[in-house]
Design a protein around this motif. Sequence first.
Motif, short mmCIF file in Angstrom:
data_model
loop_
_atom_site.label_atom_id
_atom_site.label_comp_id
_atom_site.label_asym_id
_atom_site.label_seq_id
_atom_site.Cartn_x
_atom_site.Cartn_y
_atom_site.Cartn_z
N ARG A 1 0.41 -3.36 -7.20
CA ARG A 1 -0.57 -2.22 -7.50
C ARG A 1 -1.86 -3.39 -8.35
O ARG A 1 -2.81 -2.99 -7.94
CB ARG A 1 -0.03 -1.36 -8.58
CG ARG A 1 -1.01 -0.30 -8.96
CD ARG A 1 -1.27 0.73 -8.07
NE ARG A 1 -2.53 0.74 -7.25
CZ ARG A 1 -2.95 0.88 -6.19
NH1 ARG A 1 -1.89 1.51 -5.33
NH2 ARG A 1 -3.99 0.73 -5.51
N VAL A 2 -1.39 -4.37 -8.90
CA VAL A 2 -2.36 -5.09 -9.86
C VAL A 2 -3.33 -5.87 -8.84
O VAL A 2 -4.32 -6.01 -8.59
CB VAL A 2 -1.57 -6.13 -10.49
CG1 VAL A 2 -2.64 -7.12 -11.09
CG2 VAL A 2 -0.90 -5.34 -11.74
N TYR A 3 -2.53 -6.39 -7.58
CA TYR A 3 -3.18 -7.05 -6.33
C TYR A 3 -4.18 -6.06 -5.75
O TYR A 3 -5.36 -6.69 -5.53
CB TYR A 3 -2.19 -7.69 -5.54
CG TYR A 3 -1.16 -8.74 -5.99
CD1 TYR A 3 -1.65 -9.47 -7.14
CD2 TYR A 3 -0.06 -8.83 -5.64
CE1 TYR A 3 -0.64 -10.37 -7.63
CE2 TYR A 3 1.05 -9.72 -6.17
CZ TYR A 3 0.53 -10.70 -7.08
OH TYR A 3 1.34 -11.32 -7.47
N LEU A 4 -3.79 -5.12 -5.55
CA LEU A 4 -4.49 -3.90 -4.84
C LEU A 4 -5.80 -3.55 -5.61
O LEU A 4 -6.93 -3.59 -4.96
CB LEU A 4 -3.66 -2.90 -4.13
CG LEU A 4 -2.74 -3.08 -3.24
CD1 LEU A 4 -1.99 -2.09 -2.96
CD2 LEU A 4 -3.25 -3.50 -1.96
N ASP A 5 -5.43 -3.40 -6.96
CA ASP A 5 -6.78 -3.03 -7.73
C ASP A 5 -7.75 -4.11 -7.97
O ASP A 5 -8.78 -3.70 -8.13
CB ASP A 5 -6.19 -2.72 -9.03
CG ASP A 5 -5.40 -1.13 -9.13
OD1 ASP A 5 -5.54 -0.55 -7.98
OD2 ASP A 5 -4.56 -1.00 -9.99
N ASN A 6 -7.19 -5.39 -7.69
CA ASN A 6 -8.17 -6.42 -7.81
C ASN A 6 -8.90 -7.01 -6.84
O ASN A 6 -9.49 -7.92 -6.76
CB ASN A 6 -7.50 -7.47 -8.72
CG ASN A 6 -7.44 -7.10 -10.13
OD1 ASN A 6 -8.45 -6.80 -10.90
ND2 ASN A 6 -5.97 -7.09 -10.63
N LEU A 7 -8.52 -6.50 -5.54
CA LEU A 7 -9.44 -6.75 -4.29
C LEU A 7 -10.93 -6.40 -4.41
O LEU A 7 -11.19 -5.40 -5.16
CB LEU A 7 -8.80 -5.94 -3.04
CG LEU A 7 -7.38 -6.69 -2.84
CD1 LEU A 7 -6.85 -5.84 -1.51
CD2 LEU A 7 -7.74 -8.13 -2.11
N PRO A 8 -11.65 -7.30 -3.91
CA PRO A 8 -13.01 -6.96 -3.96
C PRO A 8 -13.32 -5.36 -3.21
O PRO A 8 -13.03 -5.35 -2.03
CB PRO A 8 -13.87 -8.00 -3.48
CG PRO A 8 -13.07 -8.65 -2.49
CD PRO A 8 -11.58 -8.39 -3.12
N SER A 9 -14.36 -4.77 -3.74
CA SER A 9 -14.77 -3.38 -3.10
C SER A 9 -15.98 -3.41 -2.57
O SER A 9 -16.27 -2.47 -2.09
CB SER A 9 -14.20 -2.27 -4.16
OG SER A 9 -15.11 -2.34 -5.18
#
Length: 150
Positions: free
Chosen positions: A12-20
């Motif tokens: 979840r931390v990895y996915l939340d920190n992907l550039p959007s």
Amino acid sequence: MLAKKKIPEFERVYLDNLPSASMYERSYVHRDAITHVIQLNLVYKAVVYSDKSGMIEYWTRPPHEYKFPKNVNCEYKTDTDLYEFAKGKAYPTSIYFSPDGKKIVATGSDRKDRIFRFLTGKLMRVFDKSLSMFTELLQMRQQLPDMEFG
């Protein structure tokens, strides 16, 4: 029986920190900022390289000892226009080749696309995609309503 799919502990931390954003400046694949842009011309078996200095370089790949290619029609870089970016205090951010390998398209940090002939290194055309150019064009001829242009 099917094995359970292993989920990383901090997924979840990895996915939340992907550039959007549609564009971002830092590559999360590399350990450091990208400083050069290395393209292989498969037709002529040569590499075209540039870095933040704005110099475009040609060199051969192994086993040809990483030297200036012999199959181009210029003996020295001074016979070419490959200094074009450095003269304008810009640097290429991407380099591409035409399918036949005869043309190089380099997009610059100054928002100009430059097309070079690969064999001679001579500049063919420059496309200015800067905001100031579009503003100037809009003032000459109304192409978009002001609301949409803004």
